[in-house]
Write a protein that holds these residues in place. Structure first.
Motif, PDB file in Angstrom:
ATOM      1  N   ASP A 182       7.020  26.511 -17.769  1.00  0.00           N
ATOM      2  CA  ASP A 182       7.330  25.117 -17.429  1.00  0.00           C
ATOM      3  C   ASP A 182       6.095  24.397 -16.898  1.00  0.00           C
ATOM      4  OD1 ASP A 182      10.373  25.140 -17.808  1.00  0.00           O
ATOM      5  OD2 ASP A 182      10.028  26.907 -16.564  1.00  0.00           O
ATOM      6  N   VAL A 183       5.990  23.128 -17.281  1.00  0.00           N
ATOM      7  CA  VAL A 183       4.829  22.329 -16.889  1.00  0.00           C
ATOM      8  C   VAL A 183       5.298  21.235 -15.933  1.00  0.00           C
ATOM      9  CG1 VAL A 183       2.938  20.892 -17.736  1.00  0.00           C
ATOM     10  CG2 VAL A 183       3.768  22.795 -19.136  1.00  0.00           C
ATOM     11  N   ASP A 184       4.597  21.077 -14.824  1.00  0.00           N
ATOM     12  CA  ASP A 184       5.047  20.129 -13.791  1.00  0.00           C
ATOM     13  C   ASP A 184       4.806  18.691 -14.250  1.00  0.00           C
ATOM     14  OD1 ASP A 184       2.218  19.756 -13.196  1.00  0.00           O
ATOM     15  OD2 ASP A 184       2.922  18.999 -11.259  1.00  0.00           O
ATOM     16  N   PRO A 185       5.393  17.698 -13.565  1.00  0.00           N
ATOM     17  CA  PRO A 185       5.295  16.312 -14.026  1.00  0.00           C
ATOM     18  C   PRO A 185       3.864  15.765 -14.099  1.00  0.00           C
ATOM     19  CG  PRO A 185       7.079  16.519 -12.430  1.00  0.00           C
ATOM     20  CD  PRO A 185       6.360  17.832 -12.447  1.00  0.00           C
ATOM     21  N   THR A 186       2.939  16.322 -13.304  1.00  0.00           N
ATOM     22  CA  THR A 186       1.560  15.822 -13.361  1.00  0.00           C
ATOM     23  C   THR A 186       0.815  16.389 -14.566  1.00  0.00           C
ATOM     24  OG1 THR A 186       0.556  17.643 -12.099  1.00  0.00           O
ATOM     25  CG2 THR A 186       1.497  15.819 -10.819  1.00  0.00           C
ATOM     26  N   GLY A 187       1.343  17.467 -15.156  1.00  0.00           N
ATOM     27  CA  GLY A 187       0.680  18.104 -16.289  1.00  0.00           C
ATOM     28  C   GLY A 187      -0.397  19.092 -15.877  1.00  0.00           C
ATOM     29  N   GLU A 188      -0.619  19.265 -14.570  1.00  0.00           N
ATOM     30  CA  GLU A 188      -1.686  20.155 -14.091  1.00  0.00           C
ATOM     31  C   GLU A 188      -1.217  21.607 -13.951  1.00  0.00           C
ATOM     32  OE1 GLU A 188      -4.792  20.253 -13.664  1.00  0.00           O
ATOM     33  OE2 GLU A 188      -5.117  21.887 -12.244  1.00  0.00           O
ATOM     34  N   TYR A 189       0.045  21.799 -13.567  1.00  0.00           N
ATOM     35  CA  TYR A 189       0.488  23.150 -13.222  1.00  0.00           C
ATOM     36  C   TYR A 189       1.429  23.725 -14.276  1.00  0.00           C
ATOM     37  CZ  TYR A 189      -1.479  21.653  -8.823  1.00  0.00           C
ATOM     38  OH  TYR A 189      -2.347  21.170  -7.866  1.00  0.00           O
ATOM     39  N   ILE A 190       1.150  24.953 -14.644  1.00  0.00           N
ATOM     40  CA  ILE A 190       1.979  25.651 -15.631  1.00  0.00           C
ATOM     41  C   ILE A 190       2.591  26.849 -14.913  1.00  0.00           C
ATOM     42  CG2 ILE A 190       1.999  26.842 -17.867  1.00  0.00           C
ATOM     43  CD1 ILE A 190      -1.034  24.986 -17.536  1.00  0.00           C
ATOM     44  N   VAL A 191       3.917  26.894 -14.894  1.00  0.00           N
ATOM     45  CA  VAL A 191       4.621  27.940 -14.152  1.00  0.00           C
ATOM     46  C   VAL A 191       5.156  28.973 -15.136  1.00  0.00           C
ATOM     47  CG1 VAL A 191       6.528  28.409 -12.566  1.00  0.00           C
ATOM     48  CG2 VAL A 191       5.276  26.246 -12.398  1.00  0.00           C
ATOM     49  N   GLY A 192       4.729  30.226 -14.951  1.00  0.00           N
ATOM     50  CA  GLY A 192       5.270  31.316 -15.764  1.00  0.00           C
ATOM     51  C   GLY A 192       6.228  32.116 -14.898  1.00  0.00           C
ATOM     52  N   SER A 193       7.336  32.555 -15.470  1.00  0.00           N
ATOM     53  CA  SER A 193       8.304  33.294 -14.652  1.00  0.00           C
ATOM     54  C   SER A 193       8.596  34.641 -15.278  1.00  0.00           C
ATOM     55  CB  SER A 193       9.605  32.505 -14.534  1.00  0.00           C
ATOM     56  OG  SER A 193       9.368  31.325 -13.799  1.00  0.00           O
ATOM     57  N   GLY A 194       7.958  35.678 -14.744  1.00  0.00           N
ATOM     58  CA  GLY A 194       8.177  37.040 -15.261  1.00  0.00           C
ATOM     59  C   GLY A 194       9.522  37.565 -14.793  1.00  0.00           C
ATOM     60  N   LYS A 195      10.369  37.911 -15.752  1.00  0.00           N
ATOM     61  CA  LYS A 195      11.727  38.380 -15.430  1.00  0.00           C
ATOM     62  C   LYS A 195      11.698  39.570 -14.488  1.00  0.00           C
ATOM     63  CE  LYS A 195      12.879  39.183 -19.798  1.00  0.00           C
ATOM     64  NZ  LYS A 195      12.102  38.558 -20.890  1.00  0.00           N
ATOM     65  N   LEU A 196      10.635  40.408 -14.602  1.00  0.00           N
ATOM     66  CA  LEU A 196      10.554  41.615 -13.786  1.00  0.00           C
ATOM     67  C   LEU A 196       9.437  41.495 -12.743  1.00  0.00           C
ATOM     68  CD1 LEU A 196      10.897  44.206 -16.697  1.00  0.00           C
ATOM     69  CD2 LEU A 196      12.722  43.305 -15.263  1.00  0.00           C
ATOM     70  N   ALA A 197       8.964  40.266 -12.515  1.00  0.00           N
ATOM     71  CA  ALA A 197       7.812  40.099 -11.619  1.00  0.00           C
ATOM     72  C   ALA A 197       8.261  39.819 -10.194  1.00  0.00           C
ATOM     73  CB  ALA A 197       6.937  38.951 -12.115  1.00  0.00           C
ATOM     74  N   ALA A 198       7.387  40.156  -9.254  1.00  0.00           N
ATOM     75  CA  ALA A 198       7.694  39.945  -7.836  1.00  0.00           C
ATOM     76  C   ALA A 198       7.107  38.640  -7.326  1.00  0.00           C
ATOM     77  CB  ALA A 198       7.157  41.117  -7.029  1.00  0.00           C
ATOM     78  N   VAL A 199       6.348  37.952  -8.158  1.00  0.00           N
ATOM     79  CA  VAL A 199       5.749  36.670  -7.757  1.00  0.00           C
ATOM     80  C   VAL A 199       5.988  35.652  -8.867  1.00  0.00           C
ATOM     81  CG1 VAL A 199       3.918  37.749  -6.390  1.00  0.00           C
ATOM     82  CG2 VAL A 199       3.526  37.245  -8.821  1.00  0.00           C
ATOM     83  N   ILE A 200       5.805  34.360  -8.519  1.00  0.00           N
ATOM     84  CA  ILE A 200       5.772  33.335  -9.573  1.00  0.00           C
ATOM     85  C   ILE A 200       4.316  32.882  -9.687  1.00  0.00           C
ATOM     86  CG2 ILE A 200       6.586  31.082 -10.330  1.00  0.00           C
ATOM     87  CD1 ILE A 200       8.959  31.367  -8.483  1.00  0.00           C
ATOM     88  N   PRO A 201       3.672  33.164 -10.822  1.00  0.00           N
ATOM     89  CA  PRO A 201       2.310  32.680 -10.977  1.00  0.00           C
ATOM     90  C   PRO A 201       2.291  31.210 -11.397  1.00  0.00           C
ATOM     91  CG  PRO A 201       2.929  34.002 -12.870  1.00  0.00           C
ATOM     92  CD  PRO A 201       4.131  33.937 -11.973  1.00  0.00           C
ATOM     93  N   VAL A 202       1.408  30.453 -10.757  1.00  0.00           N
ATOM     94  CA  VAL A 202       1.243  29.047 -11.119  1.00  0.00           C
ATOM     95  C   VAL A 202      -0.181  28.893 -11.645  1.00  0.00           C
ATOM     96  CG1 VAL A 202       1.281  26.671 -10.281  1.00  0.00           C
ATOM     97  CG2 VAL A 202       2.864  28.365  -9.325  1.00  0.00           C
TER      98      VAL A 202
END
Ligand SMILES: [Cu+2]
Length: 660
Positions: free
Chosen positions: A335-355
């Motif tokens: 997912d990309v935030d409204p400013t277009g700067e941040y891309i959020v990946g969500s690993g189904k098995l991950a312990a963190v959310i990388p931005v």
């Protein structure tokens, strides 16, 4: 093998924990709702909802339209699945919509809805839906709430990361969940996956004047599974981002074999660069077959065309189109935030959310800050592209939507909650339980440049005890949370139809102001129209009978038809002569092995009827249209095959000529 068992154990523990969590939460759910909640979702009789909510129907192949905040179901739009209610996919007018290279395919699995945008804002023109199973993309016209176009995607299987759009709806994209062998060599052993299987991403251009879709080009890609995607916006317009799992390229027991690596990828595609290569003739034209189906509001008919070519770009030889960004453990949402700067990946098995940071990605590309190649495609360094990680956010992050005020809302399947966090400092601000195991979530405009952050809606995967039991299959459960304050507040449960995946919502007036009330009869270009009762008639050509009928409150013309024989094929072309809002007529005839037709004012629809028994066959109007609706009926006489009875038809002739 040891690693596999370890992962199985981890997954099992995580799931067991989730169920424990759930059982303690049940009691608290009712307590959490205050008396004010009822007032917040109450839409008084005669009042309209504030938002339209377009909810994918999953395995029902349709799209549900709900009003928010009431949760009232307003309409089910048939898309990839036949609908006996309207005749969609049954009648002659719309059946071509479900044509594919495999022939007539009257079902699909619709996962994601995407509203068209202009300058990154929802514009109310169209909503797109993806067919997951037999890869297709549909465009629904929001003036009529009908499916206007379906395009099949060649060189594709499991069209999951679809139908997301660029910020001016220049393109709709379609990425493959299943990789498959392409080209001439398709009959290969499955265990040659790594050598022979590929994924593709298709860029489908959208004509801004009429919405017409066209496959502009496809990218030939490594055999990973593309899961979800979102376009860049603002500064990152021109890029598209896709989550990829199964970078292990496993072809069996994926739950274990595709969970081996610590990091999979977010794929970044520079589609403007791809356009340049395309213009420079770097594409390869491939022979394929796919159906392109279009419905016309002028002829009230659909046409299906089989297309034969697609242009493929192979990014391994074309620098600068595709990069991989490492992303922890089987990313799902992208997912990309409204400013277009941040891309959020969500690993189904991950312990963190990388931005990830778009600026940092561009720097890393400029510096060629690669850690190597994956199937000849450069892989960027995780740390170089990472903006930061949200620590301990929850278990099983899936999808993220944005409020436009600097906050993100991520759904967590395993820990069954929505977590609100701040994009800048990556701190968790609030968490709200969902009942149970949320999949997608939606904030009105939440994937656009201008969210309308009054509510977040959870679309849950497990219903259990939320509604009255209805046998083994329960209603699907959506939940509405008020997010206007600092804390999320659950204010409504509402059931949905089918299995909802992604949904989008928009302020009602963006759409309602353009809604068509009826079709102008003088503009009806249907070849079988009867524009008045004087034009009503019955014609025989060989064994084909065409009935040009009209419907107006409360009779059909003609309503007595004779001279039809066994062996004939009868086409009832019924034109609704009404010129007023909300006066459809229906038409059904006894023994027809199809559905009714439901004809909107000014429109012509055709029902095919093949009589199989000698006798008198009644037909009638199915949609209660007036006080004398029950009188809106007629008869067709069916004679034996050898009969020489000529065609005759009438309305209002109380004593028709006696026939032998
Ligand atoms: Cu009627």
């Amino acid at each position: 093998m040891k690693t596999s068992i370890k992962y199985l154990l981890v997954i099992t523990t995580v799931i067991a924990m989730a169920f424990l969590l759930k059982s303690c939460k049940t009691k608290n759910a009712a307590q959490a709702i205050s008396g004010d909640a009822a007032q917040e979702v109450y839409v008084a009789p005669g009042k309209y909802d504030e938002f339209y909510n377009f909810v994918s129907g999953g395995f029902n192949g349709q799209m549900g339209v709900y009003g928010l905040p009431s949760g009232r179901l307003l309409r089910i739009i048939p898309v990839f699945t036949q609908s006996a209610e309207s005749g969609y996919g049954f009648n002659e007018n719309t059946s071509p919509m479900l044509n594919t290279s495999h022939g007539f395919v009257p079902w699909d699995d619709l996962h994601h809805t995407e509203l068209s945008q202009t300058n990154g804002e929802i514009d109310g023109r169209w909503v797109f839906g993806n067919g997951n199973n037999t890869p297709r993309i549909a465009r629904i016209n929001l003036a009529t709430f009908r499916t206007d176009e379906i395009i099949e995607i060649p060189n594709s299987a499991g069209n999951h990361s679809s139908p997301f759009i660029t910020e001016n709806t220049e393109y709709v994209i379609a990425g493959t969940r299943f990789s498959i062998p392409m080209g001439k060599e398709r009959d290969v052993p499955i265990n040659t996956y790594k050598k022979n299987f590929h994924g593709t991403v298709s860029f489908i251009s959208v004509d801004q004047t009429n919405g017409r879709m066209k496959i502009a080009f496809q990218l030939l890609l490594p055999g990973v599974n593309f899961d979800l995607s979102h376009a860049g916006k603002g500064p990152s317009h021109g890029w598209f981002f896709f989550s990829c799992y199964n970078t292990e390229q496993a072809n069996t027991l994926l739950e274990v074999n595709a969970s081996q690596k610590d990091k999979d990828f977010i794929m970044a595609v520079n589609w403007k660069k791809a356009e340049e290569y395309l213009k420079a003739g770097k594409g390869r034209v491939e022979k394929v077959q796919y159906a392109h189906n279009v419905y016309s509001d002028e002829t009230h008919m659909a046409t299906s065309t089989i297309e034969n070519e697609v242009t493929v770009l192979d990014p391994t030889g074309l620098e600068g189109i595709v990069y991989f960004i490492p992303c922890p453990k089987s990313p799902h949402g992208c997912d990309v935030d409204p400013t277009g700067e941040y891309i959020v990946g969500s690993g189904k098995l991950a312990a963190v959310i990388p931005v990830f940071s778009f600026t940092k990605m561009m720097d890393a590309i400029a510096k060629k800050d690669f850690i190597g190649n994956y199937d000849s495609i450069p892989v960027l360094k995780y740390e170089s592209v990472l903006y930061g990680e949200v620590k301990k956010p929850g278990l099983g992050p899936l999808h993220t939507e944005f409020d436009g005020k600097g906050n993100a809302y991520t759904s967590f399947f395993v820990s069954s909650e929505i977590v609100k966090w701040n994009i800048k400092d990556l701190t968790v601000l609030d968490r709200a339980p969902t009942y149970y195991s949320i999949g997608h979530l939606c904030i009105p405009g939440g994937d656009s440049r201008k969210p309308n952050p009054k509510y977040v809606i959870a679309y849950n995967k497990i219903t259990k005890d939320r509604y009255l039991p209805t046998g083994p299959e329960l209603a699907q459960s959506a939940q509405l949370y008020d997010i206007s304050g600092d804390k999320m507040r659950l204010i409504l449960d509402f059931p949905t139809v089918g299995e909802p995946h992604y949904a989008q919502a928009v302020a009602a007036d963006v759409i309602s102001k353009n809604s068509v009330k009826f079709f102008k009869i003088e503009e009806n270009k249907n070849p079988f129209v009867a524009k008045g009762e004087k034009e009503a008639r019955v014609e025989r050509k060989g064994n084909r009978i065409d009935v040009y009928a009209t419907a107006i409150r409360s009779h059909f013309v003609p309503d007595n038809i004779e001279g039809v024989r066994l062996g004939d094929e009868v086409y009832f072309h019924v034109t609704n002569l009404e010129q007023d809002w909300d006066v459809p007529h229906g038409f059904a005839i006894k023994g027809a092995n199809t559905a009714e037709i439901l004809i909107m004012p000014g429109e012509t629809q055709t029902l095919k009827f093949v009589p199989d028994q000698v006798g008198i066959v009644p037909f009638y109007c199915t949609d209660f249209c007036s006080a004398l609706h029950q009188e809106m009926q007629g008869y067709m006489r069916v004679s034996p095959a050898g009969s020489t009875l000529p065609i005759s038809f009438s309305t209002g002739q109380q004593a028709p000529p006696l026939n032998p």
